[in-house]
Scaffold this motif. Structure first.
Motif, PDB file in Angstrom:
ATOM      1  N   MET A 175       0.686  -1.170   0.240  1.00 39.48           N
ATOM      2  CA  MET A 175       0.280  -0.199  -0.005  1.00 39.48           C
ATOM      3  C   MET A 175       0.773   0.908   0.136  1.00 39.48           C
ATOM      4  O   MET A 175       2.040   1.378   0.386  1.00 39.48           O
ATOM      5  CB  MET A 175      -0.915  -0.302   1.236  1.00 39.48           C
ATOM      6  CG  MET A 175      -0.799   0.051   2.521  1.00 39.48           C
ATOM      7  SD  MET A 175      -1.269   0.162   4.165  1.00 39.48           S
ATOM      8  CE  MET A 175      -0.618   0.633   5.339  1.00 39.48           C
ATOM      9  N   TYR A 177       0.318   5.271   0.687  1.00 33.17           N
ATOM     10  CA  TYR A 177      -1.053   7.185   0.499  1.00 33.17           C
ATOM     11  C   TYR A 177      -0.624   8.222  -0.714  1.00 33.17           C
ATOM     12  O   TYR A 177       0.874   7.875  -1.000  1.00 33.17           O
ATOM     13  CB  TYR A 177      -0.546   7.849   1.719  1.00 33.17           C
ATOM     14  CG  TYR A 177      -0.293   6.151   2.470  1.00 33.17           C
ATOM     15  CD1 TYR A 177      -2.077   6.273   3.395  1.00 33.17           C
ATOM     16  CD2 TYR A 177       0.689   6.673   3.696  1.00 33.17           C
ATOM     17  CE1 TYR A 177      -1.247   4.875   4.097  1.00 33.17           C
ATOM     18  CE2 TYR A 177       0.974   5.455   4.815  1.00 33.17           C
ATOM     19  CZ  TYR A 177      -0.347   4.732   4.903  1.00 33.17           C
ATOM     20  OH  TYR A 177       0.064   4.026   5.830  1.00 33.17           O
ATOM     21  N   PRO A 359       8.474  -2.792  -0.495  1.00 33.76           N
ATOM     22  CA  PRO A 359       9.937  -3.293   0.112  1.00 33.76           C
ATOM     23  C   PRO A 359       9.617  -4.925  -1.025  1.00 33.76           C
ATOM     24  O   PRO A 359       8.755  -4.367  -2.281  1.00 33.76           O
ATOM     25  CB  PRO A 359       9.208  -4.161   1.066  1.00 33.76           C
ATOM     26  CG  PRO A 359       8.042  -3.096   1.610  1.00 33.76           C
ATOM     27  CD  PRO A 359       8.097  -2.417   0.649  1.00 33.76           C
TER      28      PRO A 359
ATOM     29  N   TYR B 292       0.715  -6.422   8.087  1.00 30.38           N
ATOM     30  CA  TYR B 292       1.391  -5.351   6.711  1.00 30.38           C
ATOM     31  C   TYR B 292       1.453  -3.614   8.253  1.00 30.38           C
ATOM     32  O   TYR B 292       0.562  -3.135   7.004  1.00 30.38           O
ATOM     33  CB  TYR B 292       0.508  -5.277   6.267  1.00 30.38           C
ATOM     34  CG  TYR B 292       1.721  -4.164   4.719  1.00 30.38           C
ATOM     35  CD1 TYR B 292       3.033  -4.890   4.584  1.00 30.38           C
ATOM     36  CD2 TYR B 292       1.626  -3.189   4.381  1.00 30.38           C
ATOM     37  CE1 TYR B 292       3.613  -3.712   2.371  1.00 30.38           C
ATOM     38  CE2 TYR B 292       2.388  -2.338   3.272  1.00 30.38           C
ATOM     39  CZ  TYR B 292       2.813  -2.964   2.658  1.00 30.38           C
ATOM     40  OH  TYR B 292       4.050  -2.596   1.888  1.00 30.38           O
ATOM     41  N   ALA B 293       2.032  -3.880   8.771  1.00 27.91           N
ATOM     42  CA  ALA B 293       1.828  -2.032   8.884  1.00 27.91           C
ATOM     43  C   ALA B 293       1.779  -1.143   8.500  1.00 27.91           C
ATOM     44  O   ALA B 293       2.693  -0.673   7.286  1.00 27.91           O
ATOM     45  CB  ALA B 293       2.704  -2.095  10.373  1.00 27.91           C
ATOM     46  N   ASP B 294       2.340  -0.148   9.164  1.00 24.77           N
ATOM     47  CA  ASP B 294       1.595   1.302   8.539  1.00 24.77           C
ATOM     48  C   ASP B 294       3.398   1.747   7.912  1.00 24.77           C
ATOM     49  O   ASP B 294       3.961   2.162   6.783  1.00 24.77           O
ATOM     50  CB  ASP B 294       1.732   2.645   8.962  1.00 24.77           C
ATOM     51  CG  ASP B 294       0.013   2.383   9.354  1.00 24.77           C
ATOM     52  OD1 ASP B 294      -0.244   1.560   9.891  1.00 24.77           O
ATOM     53  OD2 ASP B 294      -0.574   3.425   9.534  1.00 24.77           O
ATOM     54  N   VAL B 296       5.989  -0.678   6.770  1.00 25.51           N
ATOM     55  CA  VAL B 296       6.069  -1.714   6.004  1.00 25.51           C
ATOM     56  C   VAL B 296       6.935  -1.452   5.149  1.00 25.51           C
ATOM     57  O   VAL B 296       6.886  -1.507   4.314  1.00 25.51           O
ATOM     58  CB  VAL B 296       5.203  -2.747   6.378  1.00 25.51           C
ATOM     59  CG1 VAL B 296       5.978  -3.689   4.862  1.00 25.51           C
ATOM     60  CG2 VAL B 296       5.096  -3.169   7.542  1.00 25.51           C
ATOM     61  N   LYS B 297       6.115  -0.198   4.492  1.00 23.48           N
ATOM     62  CA  LYS B 297       6.073   0.354   3.005  1.00 23.48           C
ATOM     63  C   LYS B 297       7.201   1.296   3.211  1.00 23.48           C
ATOM     64  O   LYS B 297       8.227   1.547   1.891  1.00 23.48           O
ATOM     65  CB  LYS B 297       4.919   1.729   2.727  1.00 23.48           C
ATOM     66  CG  LYS B 297       5.182   2.795   3.047  1.00 23.48           C
ATOM     67  CD  LYS B 297       3.854   4.314   3.364  1.00 23.48           C
ATOM     68  CE  LYS B 297       4.147   4.613   1.382  1.00 23.48           C
ATOM     69  NZ  LYS B 297       4.643   5.742   1.751  1.00 23.48           N
ATOM     70  N   PHE B 298       8.128   1.436   3.993  1.00 21.57           N
ATOM     71  CA  PHE B 298       9.124   2.188   4.000  1.00 21.57           C
ATOM     72  C   PHE B 298      10.586   1.015   4.322  1.00 21.57           C
ATOM     73  O   PHE B 298      11.674   1.653   3.594  1.00 21.57           O
ATOM     74  CB  PHE B 298       9.493   3.106   4.937  1.00 21.57           C
ATOM     75  CG  PHE B 298       8.377   4.311   4.644  1.00 21.57           C
ATOM     76  CD1 PHE B 298       8.640   5.682   4.556  1.00 21.57           C
ATOM     77  CD2 PHE B 298       7.710   4.198   5.818  1.00 21.57           C
ATOM     78  CE1 PHE B 298       7.822   6.548   4.096  1.00 21.57           C
ATOM     79  CE2 PHE B 298       6.066   5.597   5.732  1.00 21.57           C
ATOM     80  CZ  PHE B 298       7.309   6.611   5.071  1.00 21.57           C
ATOM     81  N   ALA B 299      10.234   0.164   4.112  1.00 24.91           N
ATOM     82  CA  ALA B 299      11.455  -1.223   4.631  1.00 24.91           C
ATOM     83  C   ALA B 299      11.589  -1.611   3.101  1.00 24.91           C
ATOM     84  O   ALA B 299      10.868  -1.637   2.234  1.00 24.91           O
ATOM     85  CB  ALA B 299      10.973  -1.846   5.750  1.00 24.91           C
ATOM     86  N   ASP B 300      13.136  -1.577   3.050  1.00 26.70           N
ATOM     87  CA  ASP B 300      13.714  -2.875   2.403  1.00 26.70           C
ATOM     88  C   ASP B 300      13.023  -3.986   1.533  1.00 26.70           C
ATOM     89  O   ASP B 300      12.851  -4.486   0.982  1.00 26.70           O
ATOM     90  CB  ASP B 300      14.867  -2.710   2.594  1.00 26.70           C
ATOM     91  CG  ASP B 300      15.848  -1.397   2.037  1.00 26.70           C
ATOM     92  OD1 ASP B 300      15.537  -0.765   0.599  1.00 26.70           O
ATOM     93  OD2 ASP B 300      15.921  -0.767   2.816  1.00 26.70           O
TER      94      ASP B 300
END
Lengths: 457, 1223
Positions: A175, A177, A359, B292-294, B296-300
């Motif tokens: 996801m 934003y 990721p 899939y926490a908020d 997680v989108k930043f992680a490699d």
């Protein structure tokens, strides 16, 4: 060449944390009043998701924006402007309140005033439209963080054609934003749709406004805007929309949404463009070419000819200087990492986005693959959880190539900077592989990572 | 030129050119307006305002964001973030802006219909009070008349929480409150009063207001950090420190960042950008989260372990690092670090287990070497390169006493410690270590060899060797059962082994571990683990954290900018701690105060202990017959209290004022009198009979908090036993064989123990709804106060944008009002009395030398003599002039002149500061505080805090460092020299967030403008940690640690609720629904319960209580998105809406805390009553090792050490309910 100046914004989605602070500060400042309870000039959508109002991107239904007619001429998708006049009293392409949401409040006072009773007092939801008890079934942000995906996920308009690439399964979850405001388009279809001529673009900075005196409440702008960023105030009977916080901009401070963005992902800057080229660009035949066509409308503020023409057009010197040091120009044209939202609507939107990295998928990771390894750097783009095709649906009318190129530049920046971070020698082959110099990468890094206040705005 | 549309349209639009002021473009495409701006005046008017005031939000988030509050026509309109934080340097991002959507919505409360505008009293109570007062003529007699009459008491207690609040005046409300306090002190004792307000840092003057009042009258202040389960008990265990962490700006310095159970975008909203931005510098980022926490989108990369199994993953990563970076290829940076800064080289005695094996014993000390020097039993021993035992500087034995002066440091001189005992003459032996990875969580033995030597006649090995054995990292020639490789899933703690538990692929775990260590090797310690509530709120979180800290410590990351642990759970840094402490504890007038561990307090006083159907030995590592055998958790709490380990209030089953009188009448010292009566058995500790009426807590005041709508684990037990009103407890009491042995079991569990629940708040919550008296509080935009955090290095201020509206008052004002009425009533009813305070053995004082080797000796069992201050609590008399409480509240008292102010063992002399405050604030004239510096007003309290702290007063910082230099013999005072002349004033904090000064109050350094990282002073200046060895401690040799098998990091799974309580197993499905793991993580739309009722947050979310669940679980019980569901377990019932999403893992649901019962909560199907809150399904469970005290770093300090109110191990049955709901 007819030089005009345009206030524009770039949002770096890669940094967006989805906190909605922008939405709240905007709402508090502008729309926490009767008649616009349901209105969020600024909203933040979780993607994949339906957005606000629901499925606003479904132009087959809403007929917003422009299209090319059979003769290749640009025409409002909702029908020519003559047609607009004919249907002025019954506009069938208008989202209903349920497509936004029915705003509500609670009978909070019962918590204090309840007499002695059998059960603990509770505040129940009351419709702000009818005043009656209601069950909350949708909100301004119902599908936040993929909430309700099994029931609603497939209604994301962008999934059409790429549904096989987006699986609503735990292991494949992704996801991001998408914060949205009015695009303050170079070619605003809301303005073109207005029978009263009440929507105008300010000559000096291109901010699109609704003249509250002239608006007659026809709501053709609501239909005409493909981003659904013009709203109807049901109290005043007038249209309202994001003003790019012009009372702030005029005194040199950024928009509320930008200054309060704790992700520090919003950039505001001036763009010079050739007004004579807009219609041609918007009439570009192939949707895939619209992104590049719009870039060609922008003028290089360092070009002496442009400077001369700008001065001739009465653009003040400090504005030209502002255009020269515009972070928005740098991100769109110098580093080429920002992309327009839905260029296929042909409105020439002026709020652009840097697409998000994400990721790498487990499949690749489990093989011992490491995205940080520069040898694998570019292959990693393919293995990101967010399908490039999905991003392309948003930013490039479905063409994956420009999105891929942006993600590669971002990945190259991380790889290049890691060497410097660790005290190693710089590897100049990395920027070269994405068509940049080491210095350019470093400049881009400063703008994206350090993002100082006076460099963001 | 291109053309638009068709010619007709074109012509029509073209005509517009002649009718408008604007300019239609030549292509007729768009209209540019020139002039006509008057049409936009609406927006210009809307934007205009009269003033902008700096303030912030005193909410428990530690964001500490400075805000602009806009005011127009005397009305607060909205807020936006300040952006004027001083720069942190030209090559880094900045702290601007700081804020979040919750804070941005705060001004809504100011004029909202949930605002508490007037004092309210429960109508039934107020009627009775008025009647009794009229009849008896005295407020105290009136109160006594009501609460002493069981029928009258029942009448108002049984309707708590059911509406019926009526308006009262401040005068009447404070009179009733004061009467309740006076009566309780007189009848039962001051320690039957309790105050609860958390997190001073978020508004320290407001916190100090009530805390000062309670400390002056002798009431108990309840802890919060441990109660919230935010205290990482591993921190005192390993570091000897409460919690000290890097500011968020230091994340930027990390080369490798693991976010482990810490959802930064939600819980650290204003700081998350540092992580997002550091990635552009090439930082690699890993997210470890079960959903899939908020973030997680930043992680490699995303690792998704099963909830609560993080310890297994961390142990496996430790296995890989120890094997590859210590055994296979020793890394000089790592070995150099652990030799100097950890206990790895220290020697541990091995004890025969009677079955041919050995078990880990006690750390070897100078006493074991036969040395008879001062504190020899607290000087630990290592071997030098030649194998000779050495007693290095820096251990606890050097911290106190004359012989240690100048030697409490980590300077090893020429000594190069041996990490391993290998290479000696003795053959290796097998130690038996427990493993807990069994289905039930019970211990099984694990046999692994260690090299040994014989020192002073004892068989010893090193902590390093034991650690390798524990982690299963074999070396050639050692006996025992070892893994055959990373892919051996049968032996702890291999990557393959963890995969069977966590679900994380073994190769991924191994690779992340390798990368983490390699980055640390290359960058000299710049690998960081950001850890959060997802890993810290479990029953066994101390073991999870110890396995994390092993990773950051063996890789040399602690005390390095950009490296180490970064614990962000309720961590709160009162940067001006010394000044705050003086005000809050009222140590300027009397010492010590009563500070209570809140978890144990409620475990007993809400009778949750009665519902534990198992023995404390269930958790033990050894065979049956250990020291916990046959004892309940309540028994251990009582033991801890009587041995002086942990505080316990109410303390005795008698009024302490009467005990003092009794001793006086007998002409004996009070302590002697009490000891005699205790040993005689006619006096008992109150915690040994918590259900006796004389031992009830009688008065509870809550401010800046929402106990009953938020933090009360076991909410329904609170409602039942503490308040005596409707509840949803379904659990059965413990069967006779599982009941406490030392603690009295009364057949009938009492209900309605509490006589008065008083809350001060500005909004309605469950706590106000259930309160007997509610006082209207000023908001954060209506008062002066100070705010600091761990997250950034600035101190900044609250300021009133408007005066407190309606009848609201600031907390400082409110408690002053209460104190004045109280003092007037007390003058006749109480006068001056002598109180006796039972104070536990304190950390950072010589008390921590009380129990050599952590051997447990219980005087009650005849194992030692009862000796206050050594084998039992200190018994200290305090004179209380109850008529002078108000005078003392408003002035700084005389104890500061003689005793100074002490923080973490460093005493500051503050004569100069008091003189400054006399002039800055003025002095009090007349009364008990005549001539003392005034703190009558909140602004004056702010100035006092700033003047009395090293972080805000360069003179004190430098003075403190000089004091510390004498003990350590290392140079320190230069750290604050650059700011020695700097005194931060309140006006400074009003103009801009102000950077603090490096001070001995903390372990990091901001000198020269560097980013704060903890333990930098320890690493760079060789100042010891406050532990037994003076080093970071992997090995804990206390008897109770051994009993639980937790000498070292170990994996302990989530509690098995099926085995312990008979709940169905996770995944079981029956008629009542499906059983799932029930987690209550932080909420995106609230800060705990604050903001969850805010209309903006409700509009952006789902509008009421909700539970997130996976689509798989939803499908099994036929639930669709937004359906009403009911969650039921033995603790209570919740009715909520379902949010179904594929980002949730199967088998786990989230009910984000804190969702109060006040917003759109219908009645349940289960019992027909109003549904509960998130904590209606949880309850308290106390881990015995958190009760240890009186031994080195395992000694009590307030909010430093104590049992955690953990809540994550719970399960619930969940089902779709009727969609027709009743309210």
């Amino acid at each position: 060449m007819r030089v005009m100046a345009q206030m524009a914004m770039v949002m770096n989605l890669d940094k967006c944390i989805g906190c909605h602070t922008c939405s709240v500060t905007c709402k508090q400042a502008w729309t926490n009043r009767t008649g616009v309870e349901y209105v969020w000039f600024n909203n933040v959508e979780t993607r994949p998701g339906q957005g606000y109002p629901r499925r606003y991107e479904d132009q087959e239904t809403w007929r917003g924006g422009w299209t090319l007619n059979r003769r290749g001429r640009l025409t409002l998708k909702g029908g020519g402007r003559f047609r607009k006049l004919l249907t002025i009293f019954s506009n069938p392409k208008l989202p209903a309140i349920q497509d936004y949401y029915e705003p509500w409040t609670y009978d909070y006072e019962t918590l204090t005033n309840a007499p002695l009773q059998e059960h603990t007092p509770v505040a129940r939801p009351k419709s702000l439209l009818s005043g009656k008890d209601m069950a909350v079934t949708w909100s301004a942000n119902w599908d936040d963080n993929l909430g309700g995906s099994p029931d609603h996920g497939d209604k994301d308009v962008l999934l059409k054609g790429i549904a096989d690439k987006v699986k609503f399964e735990f292991e494949q979850t992704f996801m991001f934003y998408l914060p949205r405001i009015c695009e303050h388009c170079l070619n605003p279809s809301c303005a073109a749709s207005c029978p009263s001529g009440a929507i105008y673009k300010r000559a000096e900075d291109g901010i699109v406004l609704v003249d509250q005196d002239r608006c007659r409440g026809w709501r053709m702008c609501v239909s005409g805007c493909p981003y659904k960023k013009v709203y109807f105030n049901h109290r005043t009977g007038k249209a309202e929309k994001c003003t790019f916080c012009f009372p702030r901009i005029e005194v040199g401070i950024p928009t509320v949404c930008s200054e309060t963005c704790v992700g520090r992902l919003r950039y505001i800057g001036l763009m010079l463009y050739d007004a004579d080229k807009v219609l041609d660009a918007a009439s570009t035949k192939d949707d895939h070419d619209l992104y590049e066509a719009q870039r060609q409308v922008f003028l290089d503020p360092n070009d002496p000819a442009v400077i001369a023409a700008a001065e001739q057009a009465g653009i003040p010197r400090d504005w030209i200087e502002a255009a020269q040091r515009s972070p928005v120009y740098a991100l769109i044209n110098t580093f080429k990492v920002a992309l327009p939202l839905h260029p296929e609507y042909r409105t020439m939107p002026m709020v652009w986005y840097i697409p998000p990295l994400s990721p790498v998928v487990d499949v690749v990771r489990d093989t011992g693959y490491d995205a940080e390894d520069r040898g694998n750097l570019f292959a990693a783009i393919e293995a990101l959880r967010i399908p490039v095709d999905y991003l392309a649906q948003l930013f490039t009318a479905g063409d994956p190539a420009p999105v891929d190129a942006v993600l590669r530049r971002l990945a190259a920046m991380r790889s290049y900077m890691r060497d410097l971070n660790m005290g190693r020698d710089a590897d100049e082959t990395i920027p070269a592989a994405v068509g940049m110099s080491g210095e350019q990468i470093y400049d881009m890094y400063r703008l994206l990572a350090l993002a100082k206040y006076d460099e963001r705005y | 030129m291109s053309r638009l549309d068709d010619p007709l349209s074109d012509a029509l639009v073209g005509t517009r050119r002649f009718f408008t002021r604007g300019e239609v473009s030549a292509d007729h495409r768009t209209l540019h307006q020139i002039g006509g701006r008057q049409a936009d005046t609406f927006y210009r008017d809307r934007w205009s305002h009269d003033k902008v005031v700096r303030s912030t939000h005193g909410v428990n988030c530690t964001g500490s964001c400075s805000w602009k509050v806009y005011v127009k026509d005397g009305i607060i309109t909205w807020e936006a973030q300040q952006t004027d934080y001083p720069s942190v340097g030209p090559d880094r991002p900045e702290y601007e802006p700081r804020g979040c959507p919750r804070g941005a919505a705060f001004s809504w409360y100011t004029y909202s219909p949930t605002r508490v505008r007037y004092p309210y009293v429960r109508g039934v109570l107020l009627e009775m009070y008025r009647e009794a007062k009229k009849r008896l003529g005295d407020p105290v007699a009136a109160w006594a008349d009501i609460v002493s009459d069981p029928e009258k008491a029942r009448r108002y207690k049984s309707v708590r929480g059911k509406g019926g609040l009526v308006r009262a005046t401040w005068d009447e409300a404070t009179e009733l409150i004061a009467a309740a306090h006076v009566h309780t002190i007189k009848e039962f004792g001051p320690d039957r009063l309790a105050g609860f307000s958390p997190i001073p840092a978020m508004s320290m003057v407001s916190h100090a207001a009530g805390a000062r009042f309670y400390n002056l009258v002798g009431g108990a202040m309840l802890s919060f950090y441990d109660w919230y389960a935010d205290l990482p008990v591993a921190s005192p265990q390993v570091f000897g420190d409460q919690t000290d962490v890097p500011e968020s700006g230091d994340w930027w310095d990390a080369g490798y960042l693991i976010m482990w159970g810490s959802n930064l975008p939600v819980t650290r909203t204003p700081d998350a950008h540092w992580m997002a931005e550091a990635r552009y510098r090439g930082q690699k980022v890993i997210a470890v989260a079960p959903d899939y926490a908020d973030n997680v989108k930043f992680a490699d990369e995303w690792l998704a372990p099963a909830p609560g199994t993080d310890g297994a993953l961390a142990m496996a990563m430790g296995h890989v690092v120890l094997k590859e970076f210590f055994v296979d290829r020793p890394v000089p940076y790592f070995t150099g670090y652990v030799k100097r800064f950890t206990d790895l080289p220290f020697l541990v005695g091995l004890e025969e287990d009677g079955e041919g094996g050995y078990r880990p014993g006690k750390l070897l000390t100078a006493a074991d070497l036969g040395r008879e020097e001062e504190h020899a039993a607290f000087k630990t021993v290592l071997l030098d390169a030649a194998g000779t035992p050495v007693v290095p500087n820096g251990s606890l034995g050097f911290r106190y006493g004359d012989s240690g002066v100048g030697k409490w440091n980590l300077d090893l001189g020429d000594v190069d410690p041996l990490l391993s005992a290998a290479g000696g003459d003795e053959p290796a032996v097998t130690v038996v270590l427990p493993r807990f990875d069994t289905a039930s969580g019970a211990a099984e033995p694990m046999r692994r060899g260690v090299p040994v030597r014989r020192v002073a006649g004892r068989l010893v090995t090193t902590v390093h060797d034991l650690l390798l054995a524990q982690y299963g990292v074999g070396r050639p020639g050692l006996p025992g059962d070892w893994p055959t490789g990373y892919d051996d899933a049968t032996q702890p703690y291999t990557p393959a082994w963890q995969e069977t538990i966590t679900g994380v692929p073994g190769p991924a775990a191994a690779r992340i571990a390798r990368e983490f260590a390699a980055n640390a090797e290359e960058s000299k310690g710049r690998s960081m683990i950001l850890m959060g509530a997802g890993t810290n709120h479990w029953f066994h979180s101390d073991t999870i954290y110890r396995s994390f800290l092993t990773l950051t410590t063996i890789t040399g990351c602690q005390g390095v900018n950009g490296g180490g642990w970064a614990h962000y759970v309720g961590q709160e840094k009162v940067r001006p701690i010394t000044g705050y402490s003086v005000l809050g504890t009222a140590s300027d007038w009397s010492r010590p105060g009563r500070q209570m561990i809140q978890t144990a307090y409620w475990y007993l006083h809400t009778d949750q202990y009665r519902y534990d159907p198992f023995s404390a030995a269930t958790l033990a590592a050894g065979k049956e017959g250990g020291t916990f055998a046959g004892r309940s958790t309540a028994d251990l709490i009582a033991a801890s209290a009587r041995m002086g380990w942990m505080p316990s209030f109410p303390t005795f089953n008698r009024n302490p004022l009467d005990l003092a009188d009794e001793a006086g009448a007998a002409g004996r010292p009070v302590a002697e009198h009490i000891v005699e009566r205790l040993t005689g058995g006619d006096l008992r500790f109150a915690c040994e009979d918590p259900d006796a009426p004389e031992n009830f807590p009688r008065v509870l005041t809550v401010w800046r908090a929402n106990l009953l709508g938020s933090s009360a684990k076991g909410n329904e037990y609170f409602l039942r036993h503490l308040l005596g009103t409707d509840h949803a407890v379904r659990a059965e009491e413990a069967p006779p064989e599982a009941r406490p042995k030392d603690v009295v079991w009364r057949d009938e569990a009492p209900t309605g123990k509490l006589d008065l629940l008083l809350t001060l708040d500005f909004r309605m919550t469950s706590t106000t709804i259930y309160s007997d008296v509610v006082l209207p509080a000023a908001t954060w935009y209506e008062k002066h106060d100070l705010n600091t955090t761990d997250m950034h290095p600035f101190v900044h201020s609250f300021n009133p944008a408007i005066a407190p509206p309606w009848q609201t008052r600031t907390d400082w004002d409110a408690f002053m009002s209460i104190a004045k009425t109280f003092s007037a009533l007390a003058a006749t009813h109480l006068g001056t009395r002598t109180d006796v305070v039972a104070a536990p053995l304190l950390h950072d004082t010589p008390d921590e030398l009380a129990n050599p080797h952590g051997r447990v000796l219980d005087w009650k069992a005849g194992e030692c003599a009862p000796e206050p201050g050594r084998t039992m609590p200190k018994l200290v008399t305090v004179e209380r002039d109850y008529a002078a409480i108000a005078d003392k509240m408003g002035a700084l008292g005389p104890l500061l002149d003689t005793l100074g102010a002490t923080t973490k063992g460093v005493t500051f002399e503050v004569g100069r500061e008091l003189e400054y405050l006399r002039h800055k604030n003025g002095t009090v004239r007349g009364g008990a505080a005549d001539g003392r510096p005034s703190i009558a007003r909140d602004v004056q309290a702010c100035e006092a805090i700033l003047a009395l702290s090293g972080t805000t007063n360069g003179h004190l910082a430098t003075q403190g460092f000089r004091t510390m230099e004498k003990r350590t013999g290392v140079r320190l005072a230069d750290l604050s020299a650059e700011h020695e002349g700097k005194q931060i004033t309140f006006a400074d904090t009003q103009s801009r967030p102000t950077p603090v000064i490096t001070s001995p109050e903390w372990s990091g350094s901001e000198s020269g403008g560097r980013r704060y990282s903890p333990f930098v002073i320890n690493v760079e200046r060789l100042k010891p940690w406050h532990t037994l060895t003076g080093r970071q401690s992997f090995y804990l040799d206390h008897d109770w640690m051994a009993e639980l098998g937790e000498w070292m990091p170990v994996y302990r799974p989530p509690l098995n609720m099926h085995a312990l309580f008979g709940e169905p197993r996770v995944g079981e499905q029956g008629e009542l629904g499906i059983t799932v793991r029930y987690l209550t993580p932080h909420n995106k739309w609230s800060i705990h319960s604050e903001y969850q009722d805010n209309l903006f947050m409700l509009s952006l979310s789902r509008g009421g209580q909700n539970i997130w669940m996976s689509k798989e679980d939803a499908a099994k019980i036929g639930v669709h998105d937004n359906d009403w569901i009911e969650a039921v377990n033995r603790n209570g019932v919740v009715v909520a809406r379902a949010i179904v999403s594929h980002r949730m893992p199967e088998g786990t649901v989230y009910m984000h805390h804190a969702q109060d019962r006040l917003i759109d909560v219908p009645r349940t199907e289960t019992n027909g009553r109003r549904g509960g809150i998130h904590n209606s399904l949880t309850r308290l469970l106390v881990k015995p090792t958190h009760l240890i005290g009186g031994y080195a770093q395992l000694s009590f300090a307030f909010n430093y050490l104590g049992p955690t109110g953990n809540q994550r191990d719970e399960v619930t049955v969940i089902r779709r309910r009727s969609q027709e709901v009743q309210y």
